[in-house]
Design a protein around this motif. Structure first.
Motif, PDB file in Angstrom:
ATOM      1  N   VAL A 246      14.932  14.300  58.277  1.00 46.47           N
ATOM      2  CA  VAL A 246      14.736  13.815  56.902  1.00 46.47           C
ATOM      3  C   VAL A 246      15.688  12.684  56.538  1.00 46.47           C
ATOM      4  O   VAL A 246      15.711  12.236  55.396  1.00 46.47           O
ATOM      5  N   SER A 247      16.475  12.227  57.497  1.00 47.67           N
ATOM      6  CA  SER A 247      17.449  11.178  57.195  1.00 47.67           C
ATOM      7  C   SER A 247      16.743   9.835  56.979  1.00 47.67           C
ATOM      8  O   SER A 247      15.667   9.594  57.535  1.00 47.67           O
ATOM      9  N   PRO A 248      17.338   8.957  56.175  1.00 49.03           N
ATOM     10  CA  PRO A 248      16.722   7.649  55.946  1.00 49.03           C
ATOM     11  C   PRO A 248      16.986   6.685  57.093  1.00 49.03           C
ATOM     12  O   PRO A 248      17.829   6.945  57.954  1.00 49.03           O
ATOM     13  N   ALA A 249      16.258   5.595  57.089  1.00 44.37           N
ATOM     14  CA  ALA A 249      16.560   4.501  58.012  1.00 44.37           C
ATOM     15  C   ALA A 249      17.827   3.804  57.515  1.00 44.37           C
ATOM     16  O   ALA A 249      18.085   3.750  56.312  1.00 44.37           O
ATOM     17  N   PHE A 250      18.610   3.272  58.435  1.00 45.92           N
ATOM     18  CA  PHE A 250      19.904   2.661  58.092  1.00 45.92           C
ATOM     19  C   PHE A 250      19.833   1.148  58.292  1.00 45.92           C
ATOM     20  O   PHE A 250      19.474   0.673  59.375  1.00 45.92           O
ATOM     21  N   VAL A 251      20.143   0.420  57.235  1.00 45.65           N
ATOM     22  CA  VAL A 251      20.191  -1.039  57.303  1.00 45.65           C
ATOM     23  C   VAL A 251      21.594  -1.480  56.885  1.00 45.65           C
ATOM     24  O   VAL A 251      22.045  -1.163  55.789  1.00 45.65           O
ATOM     25  N   TRP A 252      22.252  -2.214  57.783  1.00 42.64           N
ATOM     26  CA  TRP A 252      23.598  -2.735  57.468  1.00 42.64           C
ATOM     27  C   TRP A 252      23.451  -4.215  57.150  1.00 42.64           C
ATOM     28  O   TRP A 252      22.904  -4.981  57.941  1.00 42.64           O
ATOM     29  N   VAL A 253      23.928  -4.574  55.968  1.00 44.88           N
ATOM     30  CA  VAL A 253      23.910  -5.970  55.540  1.00 44.88           C
ATOM     31  C   VAL A 253      25.345  -6.479  55.499  1.00 44.88           C
ATOM     32  O   VAL A 253      26.187  -5.898  54.800  1.00 44.88           O
ATOM     33  N   VAL A 254      25.617  -7.534  56.258  1.00 47.96           N
ATOM     34  CA  VAL A 254      26.950  -8.145  56.254  1.00 47.96           C
ATOM     35  C   VAL A 254      26.850  -9.483  55.529  1.00 47.96           C
ATOM     36  O   VAL A 254      26.123 -10.383  55.959  1.00 47.96           O
ATOM     37  N   ARG A 255      27.588  -9.623  54.437  1.00 54.54           N
ATOM     38  CA  ARG A 255      27.557 -10.835  53.622  1.00 54.54           C
ATOM     39  C   ARG A 255      28.677 -11.793  54.039  1.00 54.54           C
ATOM     40  O   ARG A 255      29.701 -11.383  54.591  1.00 54.54           O
ATOM     41  N   ASP A 256      28.459 -13.064  53.757  1.00 54.99           N
ATOM     42  CA  ASP A 256      29.454 -14.117  54.043  1.00 54.99           C
ATOM     43  C   ASP A 256      29.872 -14.089  55.509  1.00 54.99           C
ATOM     44  O   ASP A 256      31.054 -14.212  55.852  1.00 54.99           O
ATOM     45  N   PHE A 257      28.893 -13.909  56.362  1.00 57.93           N
ATOM     46  CA  PHE A 257      29.151 -13.808  57.797  1.00 57.93           C
ATOM     47  C   PHE A 257      29.335 -15.218  58.371  1.00 57.93           C
ATOM     48  O   PHE A 257      28.471 -16.089  58.222  1.00 57.93           O
ATOM     49  N   THR A 258      30.459 -15.448  59.039  1.00 53.29           N
ATOM     50  CA  THR A 258      30.770 -16.794  59.542  1.00 53.29           C
ATOM     51  C   THR A 258      30.907 -16.859  61.051  1.00 53.29           C
ATOM     52  O   THR A 258      31.034 -17.951  61.621  1.00 53.29           O
ATOM     53  N   LEU A 259      30.888 -15.729  61.732  1.00 58.81           N
ATOM     54  CA  LEU A 259      31.084 -15.720  63.174  1.00 58.81           C
ATOM     55  C   LEU A 259      29.792 -16.074  63.907  1.00 58.81           C
ATOM     56  O   LEU A 259      28.700 -15.972  63.369  1.00 58.81           O
ATOM     57  N   GLU A 260      29.949 -16.455  65.160  1.00 60.87           N
ATOM     58  CA  GLU A 260      28.779 -16.621  66.021  1.00 60.87           C
ATOM     59  C   GLU A 260      28.372 -15.251  66.545  1.00 60.87           C
ATOM     60  O   GLU A 260      29.211 -14.391  66.798  1.00 60.87           O
ATOM     61  N   LEU A 261      27.064 -15.068  66.680  1.00 58.83           N
ATOM     62  CA  LEU A 261      26.571 -13.801  67.222  1.00 58.83           C
ATOM     63  C   LEU A 261      26.703 -13.842  68.747  1.00 58.83           C
ATOM     64  O   LEU A 261      25.762 -14.141  69.477  1.00 58.83           O
ATOM     65  N   LYS A 262      27.931 -13.537  69.181  1.00 53.15           N
ATOM     66  CA  LYS A 262      28.228 -13.536  70.609  1.00 53.15           C
ATOM     67  C   LYS A 262      29.058 -12.323  70.964  1.00 53.15           C
ATOM     68  O   LYS A 262      29.880 -11.854  70.173  1.00 53.15           O
ATOM     69  N   ILE A 263      28.804 -11.805  72.142  1.00 52.98           N
ATOM     70  CA  ILE A 263      29.666 -10.778  72.729  1.00 52.98           C
ATOM     71  C   ILE A 263      30.200 -11.396  74.010  1.00 52.98           C
ATOM     72  O   ILE A 263      29.456 -11.597  74.973  1.00 52.98           O
TER      73      ILE A 263
END
Length: 622
Positions: A172-189
């Motif tokens: 019965v748990s909800p779906a989880f959405v994480w919103v990150v604001r003012d994100f300035t990094l590159e999406l890199k690992i």
């Protein structure tokens, strides 16, 4: 039925009072209760002044609504609600819940924040966590509220086995959405470009080891991974320059960063298309009325000092809804019967109308009821419908008997006058009397709309006239003694024949009821089968979703080398598989057969027994 606009502006659903007490807003509950459509509930939480309300306004399709504020103070207090028509799902309502900011220094109550967080999880089908900057250790540490959920939410009652609580919570748990604001990094690992979801999964990756620091590091991550059915990340750039940030809600899109605008559209599209309807344990989709009951139930529980229990909440909700379903069905039945039946009426027509009204009453009941264990409320409805039907039958018989009695008195009034005037007190008077009596009977038979007691009323009429006929017969000097004896025999034969007709009339009433109730019985069997099949599909969908989520997590653990943790999940996965197999193998037809024997058979024979009792009573009098 609420208007398709639902609400022009947000209202406070759960107020956080100055003394830290959470209370429901009666006006908001009333607005929510008027929504009979299925609800998709999206809630958002996060620290204050992180732009939560702006995103919720975008989801509502309005530039303004939820208060954004422009100072360092938290504007949203408690949980505010905005109900709007769902933009992509027909006959669905989108319920947006905007919560007050976590960590408000003016409040200084960590427990209050925990309850706001827990309530947002309990009430939503999609849960959005809003943060600023990046996902680092500090950010995850701030999300410690998720670690407290197992202490703040119970699945089963106090006396029940809680071994599968984690599985039941996942269902019965909800779906989880994480919103990150003012994100300035590159999406890199490292040196590799990654997607947002890959970045999120990397941030939630567990460490190996059993030390205290490792366990502290893993705890919030493990809770997020285990508690929510799915995870999604959106990273937003800053919407505009610092000097314009305080008026972002009034700025046209042309003055906002293009990347920000595009991400808003992507975010809204995802929420609109991927957010599922809100369900409760058993996979039941709920409407606004049921959501209002849940909200009040949870707040009442928290206020009492107890921990919200999902099973208890569903039980309370089912009791309220099923009780109301019985009441609504009975109200509709009585209203329709009173509108369609003009007493007196022939028995065949009455039972036909009853069959139709009863079917529609059950239709209404089936649409609203759920989790009717042992068909307790179904049985109650059957009994109440029969009770009210008996009342209609009694009223119909009384009306029919009254009408027929009055009709016979009216038709025989001329005979009464002749008797008083001595018209029949002469030779040949009996023949004249009998001719007039037969004329009355003929006129009585030819009169329509007498109802179902015509023969009974005529039988009583003949009994009342028996002494009168005997007196006229004996006074007739024209007839010889032998002729009088033959006339007496004829009178007795006619009376016996009329008694037989009255008895046959009663038996036809019983047989007509049996026939019509058998039709109703078969229709109710089909309704119950459809209802149980729907509940079976709901449960199967719930179990399949939980199983898919748990398999994904197991695969992710295996991929990262967490063999021990992966193996530990195998028992839970097998439990879910067993539950799913049991649900699939459930024989609806057999179950309905067992239920029907306990629920409807009593209803089918109830009135027959009732009429038989009357027949026996009549026979005893005779």
């Amino acid at each position: 039925m609420a208007s398709r606009t639902y609400m022009q502006n947000p209202v406070c659903l759960i107020e956080n009072t100055q003394n830290g007490k959470l209370v429901t807003n009666k006006e908001a509950l009333k607005l929510l209760s008027d929504i009979n459509e299925t609800v998709v509930v999206v809630s958002i939480v996060g620290f204050y002044r992180t732009g939560k309300s702006y995103l919720m306004n975008r989801l509502a399709g309005k530039p303004q609504g939820f208060s954004l504020g422009s100072t360092v103070q938290s504007h949203t207090k408690g949980i505010w609600m905005w109900c709007v028509p769902h933009p992509t799902k027909r006959n669905h309502c989108l319920v947006l819940l905007d919560t007050e900011g976590l960590g408000d220094v003016e409040k200084g109550d960590e427990n209050n924040d925990c309850w706001i967080f827990a309530l947002a999880v309990l009430l939503s089908s999609t849960f959005i966590y809003n943060s600023v900057g990046t996902i680092d250790q500090n950010t995850v540490d701030k999300l410690h509220y998720v670690s407290d959920l197992t202490e703040l939410i119970k699945v089963k009652g106090n006396d029940e086995d809680d071994s599968d609580e984690e599985i039941d919570l996942l269902k019965v748990s909800p779906a989880f959405v994480w919103v990150v604001r003012d994100f300035t990094l590159e999406l890199k690992i490292g040196s590799n470009c990654v997607t947002e979801d890959q970045y999120l999964n990397h941030a939630l990756q567990l460490k190996t080891g059993n030390g205290r620091k490792v366990m502290e590091y893993n705890l919030p991550r493990q809770c997020i991974r285990n508690f929510f059915r799915s995870r999604k990340l959106f990273t937003f750039v800053r919407p505009t320059t610092d000097q314009n940030l305080h008026q972002v809600e009034t700025l046209p899109e042309s003055q906002l960063e293009a990347q920000f605008v595009d991400k808003c559209r992507e975010f809204c599209h995802y929420v609109f298309t991927q957010s599922e309807p809100k369900t409760i344990k058993g996979g039941h989709r709920i409407n606004g009325r049921k959501l209002a009951i849940l909200a009040k139930t949870y707040i009442d529980t928290i206020t009492s000092g107890a921990v919200p229990c999902l099973d208890n909440a569903v039980t309370s909700l089912a009791k309220i809804e099923n009780t109301a379903a019985v009441a609504d069905a009975l109200t509709q039945y009585k209203k329709q019967m009173e509108g369609m039946v003009k007493l007196p009426v022939e028995n065949e027509k009455l039972t036909g109308i009853h069959t139709q009204c009863q079917k529609e009453a059950f239709d209404l009941f089936m649409k609203r009821s759920f989790s009717d264990r042992d068909q307790e409320y179904n049985k109650q409805l059957v009994a109440e419908l029969q009770k009210h039907y008996f009342e209609f039958c009694d009223k119909n018989e009384a009306a029919s008997m009254e009408m027929c009695t009055n009709l016979l008195e009216s038709l025989s009034s001329e005979m009464e006058k002749k008797l008083r005037d001595g018209f029949y007190a002469r030779p040949g008077g009996y023949q004249l009397y009998d001719e007039d009596r037969q004329k009355v009977i003929s006129q009585f038979h030819s009169t329509a709309g007498k109802g179902n007691k015509a023969e009974d009323a005529l039988n009583e009429f003949n009994k009342r006239k028996a002494l009168e006929a005997e007196s006229v017969l004996q006074a007739d000097k024209l007839l010889a003694d032998k002729d009088k004896e033959l006339a007496v025999e004829k009178e007795r034969a006619a009376q016996a024949e009329q008694e037989k007709k009255a008895q046959e009339e009663r038996l036809r009433s019983v047989e007509e009821l049996r026939k019509n109730d058998e039709i109703t019985h078969q229709e109710n069997v089909q309704q119950l089968m459809k209802k149980m099949e729907e509940e079976k599909e709901n449960m199967k969908r719930e179990q399949e979703s939980a199983l898919e989520s748990m398999k994904r997590e197991q695969e992710a653990l295996l991929e990262k080398g967490f063999t021990e943790r992966s193996n530990a999940m195998e028992n839970q996965i097998q439990t879910l598989k067993d539950q799913l197999e049991t649900t699939k193998m459930h024989n609806t037809v057999e179950s309905v057969g067992n239920i029907i024997r306990g629920v409807l058979d009593t209803g089918i024979t109830a009135y027959s027994s009732y009429q038989t009792m009357k027949l026996c009573s009549k026979s005893t009098k005779i």
